[in-house]
Design a protein around this motif. Structure first.
Motif, short mmCIF file in Angstrom:
data_model
loop_
_atom_site.label_atom_id
_atom_site.label_comp_id
_atom_site.label_asym_id
_atom_site.label_seq_id
_atom_site.Cartn_x
_atom_site.Cartn_y
_atom_site.Cartn_z
N LEU A 271 4.41 7.03 -2.76
CA LEU A 271 3.43 5.89 -1.80
C LEU A 271 2.70 6.87 -1.72
CD1 LEU A 271 4.11 3.86 0.81
CD2 LEU A 271 4.63 5.98 1.95
N HIS A 272 2.39 8.13 -1.40
CA HIS A 272 1.52 8.42 -1.09
C HIS A 272 0.43 9.46 -2.48
CE1 HIS A 272 3.80 11.72 1.70
NE2 HIS A 272 3.25 10.23 1.84
N LEU A 273 0.70 9.23 -3.61
CA LEU A 273 -0.70 8.95 -5.09
C LEU A 273 -0.76 7.60 -5.36
CD1 LEU A 273 1.08 11.09 -7.34
CD2 LEU A 273 -0.20 12.25 -5.58
N CYS A 274 -0.88 6.39 -4.28
CA CYS A 274 -0.92 5.18 -4.56
C CYS A 274 -0.54 4.78 -5.58
CB CYS A 274 -2.26 5.25 -3.89
SG CYS A 274 -2.79 5.71 -2.68
N LYS B 51 4.65 -7.19 3.17
CA LYS B 51 5.06 -8.01 3.92
C LYS B 51 4.98 -9.62 2.77
CE LYS B 51 5.25 -5.30 6.90
NZ LYS B 51 7.03 -4.79 7.10
N PRO B 52 5.53 -10.27 2.39
CA PRO B 52 5.43 -11.81 1.37
C PRO B 52 3.87 -12.45 2.31
CG PRO B 52 7.51 -11.55 1.66
CD PRO B 52 7.08 -10.34 2.69
N HIS B 53 2.85 -12.63 1.23
CA HIS B 53 1.76 -13.19 1.93
C HIS B 53 1.03 -11.91 3.60
CE1 HIS B 53 2.80 -17.01 0.30
NE2 HIS B 53 3.22 -16.40 -0.24
N GLY B 54 1.50 -11.02 3.30
CA GLY B 54 0.97 -10.65 4.73
C GLY B 54 -0.49 -9.71 5.10
N GLU B 55 -0.41 -8.85 3.11
CA GLU B 55 -1.08 -7.97 3.09
C GLU B 55 -1.92 -7.92 3.35
OE1 GLU B 55 -1.36 -6.35 -1.49
OE2 GLU B 55 -1.75 -5.02 -0.89
N VAL C 199 8.27 -0.84 -1.95
CA VAL C 199 7.58 -2.44 -2.30
C VAL C 199 6.15 -3.22 -1.97
CG1 VAL C 199 8.35 -4.50 -1.17
CG2 VAL C 199 9.78 -2.71 -0.96
N LYS C 200 6.15 -3.26 -3.71
CA LYS C 200 5.06 -2.87 -3.58
C LYS C 200 4.32 -4.17 -4.82
CE LYS C 200 1.24 0.28 -3.01
NZ LYS C 200 0.91 1.73 -3.17
N TYR D 6 -5.11 3.73 -13.46
CA TYR D 6 -6.32 4.34 -13.33
C TYR D 6 -5.06 4.83 -12.21
CZ TYR D 6 -10.05 5.54 -10.32
OH TYR D 6 -10.86 6.42 -10.08
N PHE E 13 -8.52 10.66 -7.95
CA PHE E 13 -9.04 11.50 -9.61
C PHE E 13 -10.28 10.65 -8.43
CE2 PHE E 13 -7.34 8.71 -12.47
CZ PHE E 13 -7.05 9.63 -13.49
N LEU F 229 -1.57 6.77 -13.27
CA LEU F 229 -1.95 8.14 -14.09
C LEU F 229 -1.52 9.45 -13.23
CD1 LEU F 229 -4.11 7.67 -16.40
CD2 LEU F 229 -2.39 7.14 -17.09
N HIS F 230 -1.70 9.76 -11.99
CA HIS F 230 -1.08 11.00 -11.15
C HIS F 230 -0.03 11.85 -10.96
CE1 HIS F 230 -4.93 9.66 -8.26
NE2 HIS F 230 -4.52 8.79 -8.64
N TYR G 73 1.49 3.24 6.31
CA TYR G 73 0.21 3.89 4.81
C TYR G 73 -0.46 3.05 3.98
CZ TYR G 73 -0.23 7.85 2.19
OH TYR G 73 -0.38 9.17 1.53
N ASP H 24 2.75 -9.84 -2.08
CA ASP H 24 1.80 -9.80 -1.05
C ASP H 24 0.34 -10.11 0.04
OD1 ASP H 24 4.59 -7.67 -0.46
OD2 ASP H 24 2.43 -6.43 -1.83
N LYS I 73 -10.86 -1.21 -11.45
CA LYS I 73 -9.66 -0.19 -11.90
C LYS I 73 -8.43 -0.77 -12.14
CE LYS I 73 -6.58 -0.23 -8.88
NZ LYS I 73 -5.21 -0.20 -8.67
N VAL J 79 1.27 1.80 -8.08
CA VAL J 79 0.92 0.46 -8.40
C VAL J 79 1.93 -0.28 -9.44
CG1 VAL J 79 -1.30 0.57 -7.46
CG2 VAL J 79 -0.55 -0.06 -10.33
N PRO K 94 -3.40 12.04 -1.16
CA PRO K 94 -2.89 12.91 -1.88
C PRO K 94 -3.86 11.91 -3.06
CG PRO K 94 -1.42 13.31 -0.97
CD PRO K 94 -1.35 12.28 0.22
N GLY K 95 -3.22 10.70 -3.51
CA GLY K 95 -4.33 10.29 -4.39
C GLY K 95 -5.17 9.51 -4.80
N HIS L 188 -2.79 1.88 1.15
CA HIS L 188 -1.99 1.78 -0.20
C HIS L 188 -4.37 2.11 -0.53
CE1 HIS L 188 -1.99 1.36 -4.38
NE2 HIS L 188 -2.72 0.43 -5.03
N GLU M 91 -1.16 -3.52 -9.96
CA GLU M 91 -2.94 -3.77 -9.86
C GLU M 91 -4.14 -3.95 -10.16
OE1 GLU M 91 -4.50 -1.63 -6.19
OE2 GLU M 91 -4.63 -2.66 -5.40
#
Lengths: 410, 204
Positions: free
Chosen positions: A214-217, B91-95, A229-230, A345, B123, A348-349, B64, A235, A341, A219, B119-120, B66, A322
Motif C-alpha cells: 500500500l505504502h509503496l503504491c 470500490k467498484p466504479h467508485g475510484e 484491492v486495486k 514504474y 522514485f 520496482l520499489h 490511503y 474501480d 507512467k 499496482v 514512501p512510494g 495511491h 495501472e
C-alpha cells in the motif's frame, strides 16, 4: 584474512542485465553469506527519451510511437494515450470501438501472463512447463495477428476509436483459441499450484506485506497478491470495462490466506487468465453494432486535436497494473507535455523489501515475480572481497536450478 | 482511514473549506465510456506549494491515496507539478482521481518531499529532480534515477527553456546517411528494374 575483512559483507552487482527477464536494470546486493542484506537497483540503462520525442510529434504520430514503448504491452500505452487525448479534445469513442479495445487488451493480458508463467517456470528450473506455457502463448498471438495484422506492435488503437473491426468470420477463430485455453488452464493451475517443489520454493519467498504494498503504491497483480484491492478495470470505469461485471482477483480466490509471496503472485496471474477469457467472451457477445472511429479522416482529426486546450489523464489496467499517461495540450500540433507512467514504474520499489533477507539463488524468481518490464540484458558481475569475477545470467540461473534440484533430492 | 465515502462535490468542498484561498480552480471532470456510459470522476485542484503536505495529510485521513506519479509541465513562465493521486480504489466504479497542480516560479524551484507521508513517492521525486531541475527538500535518496551518470549537470531533458536539451546533444539520425563502406543492400537491383519502365514511358 583479517577479522575485519571477514565481517565485511561482500557486494554483488548484477546487471546492467537483469538476472531473470533479460531486462536492463542494475542490481547491487550486499551479501552476508548467501543472504541478501541490502538491495539497491538502478533502472534507466536504456532510457530512450520517448516523451521528449513525443512532444515534437502530433497525436496521431504519437499513437504509433506508444505501440513501441513496450515489447509485450502493445495496446496498453496506445490505449492510455488515446484516452487522455480523447478527454482533452472531447471525442466520443463509438461503443463498438470500446469493446474491441477491451477484447484486444484482454488478449494481451493472456499472452503477457503466459509469457510470465513461462519465465517463472524457467527460473525455477521447470523447463518443460516453460515450453508448455510459451507454446500455448502462441495461440493468443495468432489471434491477435488475426485481428490486428501484427503479433506485437498491433497499431490497432487510433485517437477516437480503433483502426480495425472484428468481423463475424473472426469470432470462431477467437472462440476456438479461448476454448483451448479454458481446457488447458486446469492443467496449468495443477502444474503450478499443486507442485510440491514450486510450493516450497515460492511460498514465503519474496514476501511483500499489505502495508508495504500500500505504502509503496504498487499496482496490478503485485498489489493484489498482497491483498491490496486495486484494479483500474473495476474501480474506474473506462472503455467497455464499465459495462462488465468483474471483480479484482485476489490470492484468496484459490482458498488459503493472503501472504503476498511469490506463490500468491502466481495464483493471481493464472486466475486472471481465466477472468480474461470470460471478459473476451462477454465482449464478443455483447459488442454493439456501429462505427469504430470518431473521425476516419486524419486531417480532420488532427485539426480537432490542434485546437484543443487542456490536460487529462488516461489510465488502463495493463497486465502488470495501472498504466497512466498525462497529456497537456495548448493549441499546438504537438502536446505541450506528455508523461508516461508504466506499470512497472510503480512496482520496482517493491524489489527492495522483498529481496532483503532472501538467498542469492532465490533472486531470479523474486525479481521475476513482480513481472518487471524494462527492456534487454545479459551479464552479472560478482565482487567478493578483493577478488572479482563475472557471473553470467546463466550462472545465476544455474544457482536457482540447483536449489530446485536440491529440494527435489536429485 | 475513514470509511465514509464522500461524493466528488463533497470532497472538493472539504478541501476548499479547509484550505480556502490556497486552492484555486477546483474542477470535477467526468468521462463516460462504453455502451452503458458509466462515468468515472477526476478532480483537479491548483494548490499553493505551502499547503502541499497538509493537503496530502487530509487526503490520507479520507483514504490511503495511491500516488500514480508526479508529472510536470514547463509552460514557459512557470513550472507546474501535478501530483496525481487516486482514492477509493477497491470500490467498484467508485475510484476518484485527485490531481493537485502545484505551480512553481522558475526562480524558486523547490518543493518539500512527500516521501515521509507516502514512501512510494521517492522514485518519482528523484525523476522530477533530474528531468526538471527542481529541488525536493528532504528527499531521502537524491540520486539520479533514469539519466546516466555521465549526463551533463544543469541540463534537464523535459524543460522547455535554455536548460532543456541543447541541439548539440540531439543525434539527427537522418543526417548520418548510409555508411559507404558496407555492401550495398539487395534492394538496389529492384530499383533498377523499376526505372526501366519509366524510361520507356518517357520515350513514348
Amino acid at each position: 584474512m583479517s577479522d575485519e575483512m571477514k565481517k565485511k559483507p561482500y557486494v554483488v552487482p548484477i546487471g546492467p542485465i537483469h538476472p531473470a527477464l533479460k531486462e536492463p536494470v542494475q542490481f547491487l546486493f550486499e551479501m552476508e553469506g548467501e543472504v541478501v542484506k541490502k538491495a539497491d537497483f538502478a533502472p534507466g540503462q536504456t532510457h530512450r527519451g520517448i516523451e521528449w520525442m513525443g512532444m515534437r510529434r502530433n497525436p496521431v504520430q504519437i499513437v504509433h510511437l506508444t505501440d513501441r514503448i513496450c515489447g509485450i504491452c502493445g495496446v496498453t500505452h496506445s490505449l492510455s494515450f488515446a484516452r487522455a487525448v480523447e478527454q482533452i479534445v472531447d471525442i466520443e469513442v463509438p461503443a463498438r470501438a470500446d469493446y474491441i479495445r477491451v477484447i484486444i487488451a484482454e488478449l494481451e493480458r493472456i499472452q503477457s501472463h503466459l509469457l510470465w508463467a513461462g519465465v517463472a517456470a524457467h527460473e525455477l528450473g521447470f523447463d518443460t512447463l516453460f515450453y508448455l506455457a510459451w507454446r500455448v502463448r502462441e495461440d493468443s498471438l495468432d489471434v491477435i495477428e488475426n485481428i490486428t495484422g501484427n503479433r506485437i506492435n498491433y497499431g490497432l488503437v487510433q485517437i477516437g476509436g480503433v483502426r480495425r473491426d472484428i468481423t463475424p468470420e473472426q469470432h470462431p477463430v477467437i472462440h476456438k483459441c479461448l476454448d483451448g485455453y479454458r481446457s488447458l488452464l486446469g492443467k496449468m493451475i495443477n502444474l503450478f499450484l499443486h507442485d510440491t517443489t514450486i510450493s516450497i520454493r515460492c511460498k514465503d519467498t519474496g514476501v511483500l506485506s499489505f502495508e508495504k504494498a500500500l505504502h509503496l503504491c504498487t499496482v496490478g497483480p503485485t498489489a493484489r497478491a498482497s491483498g491490496v484491492v486495486k484494479d483500474v478495470r473495476v474501480d474506474y470505469p473506462y472503455a467497455a470495462y464499465g459495462d462488465l461485471d468483474i471483480s479484482p482477483i485476489l490470492p484468496s480466490a484459490f482458498g488459503g490466506e493472503i501472504n503476498g509471496d511469490v506463490y500468491d503472485r502466481i495464483i493471481v496471474r493464472l486466475l486472471e487468465i481465466e477472468q480474461s477469457i470470460g471478459i473476451i467472451e462477454t465482449c464478443l457477445k455483447e459488442m454493439p453494432e456501429g462505427g469504430i472511429l470518431w473521425e476516419p479522416k486524419l486531417p480532420k482529426l488532427l485539426a480537432a486535436c490542434k485546437k484543443a486546450h487542456g490536460e487529462a489523464v488516461g489510465r488502463h489496467e495493463a497486465p502488470r497494473g495501472e498504466c497512466l499517461h498525462y497529456v497537456a495540450m495548448d493549441g499546438n500540433e504537438a502536446p505541450a507535455m506528455w508523461k508516461i507512467k508504466a506499470s512497472s514504474y510503480s512496482n520496482l520499489h517493491s524489489w527492495i523489501p522483498i529481496l532483503e533477507g532472501e538467498q542469492l539463488a532465490d533472486v531470479p524468481i523474486i525479481v521475476a515475480s513482480i513481472d518487471p518490464c524494462l527492456s534487454c540484458t545479459d551479464r552479472v558481475a560478482v565482487v567478493r572481497g578483493n577478488s572479482s569475477d563475472l557471473l553470467t545470467k546463466e550462472d545465476l540461473h544455474r544457482l536457482s536450478v540447483e536449489k530446485t534440484r536440491r529440494i527435489q533430492g536429485c | 482511514m475513514n470509511e465514509t465515502l464522500l461524493t466528488p462535490q463533497e470532497l472538493v468542498d472539504r478541501f476548499v473549506g479547509t484550505f480556502g484561498d490556497a486552492i484555486t480552480d477546483p474542477r470535477i471532470v467526468t468521462r463516460a465510456e462504453g455502451a452503458k456510459k458509466n462515468p468515472n470522476t477526476n478532480i483537479w485542484m491548483t494548490i499553493d506549494r505551502g499547503i502541499l503536505k497538509p493537503v496530502i495529510n487530509l487526503l490520507k485521513e479520507l483514504y490511503y491515496p495511491h500516488l500514480s506519479v508526479i508529472s510536470g509541465w514547463d509552460t514557459g513562465e512557470e513550472l507546474r507539478l501535478q501530483y496525481i493521486f487516486s482514492i477509493y480504489y477497491g470500490k467498484p466504479h467508485g475510484e476518484i482521481m485527485v490531481t493537485f497542480t502545484v505551480p512553481l516560479k522558475k526562480t524558486d524551484l523547490t518543493v518539500p518531499t512527500i516521501s515521509d507521508q507516502i514512501p512510494g513517492a521517492v522514485f518519482t521525486e528523484r525523476e522530477k529532480q533530474e528531468m526538471y531541475g527542481i529541488t525536493v527538500e528532504g528527499i531521502p535518496d537524491g540520486r539520479r534515477l533514469f539519466l546516466p551518470e555521465d549526463f551533463p549537470e544543469g541540463v534537464y531533458p523535459l524543460r522547455k527553456d535554455e536548460t532543456g536539451i541543447p541541439d548539440s546533444m540531439i543525434k539527427h539520425l537522418w543526417e548520418t546517411k548510409r555508411p559507404t563502406d558496407r555492401p550495398a543492400p539487395p534492394v538496389t537491383e529492384k530499383e533498377d528494374t523499376e526505372e526501366k519502365p519509366k524510361e520507356v514511358k518517357s520515350d513514348e
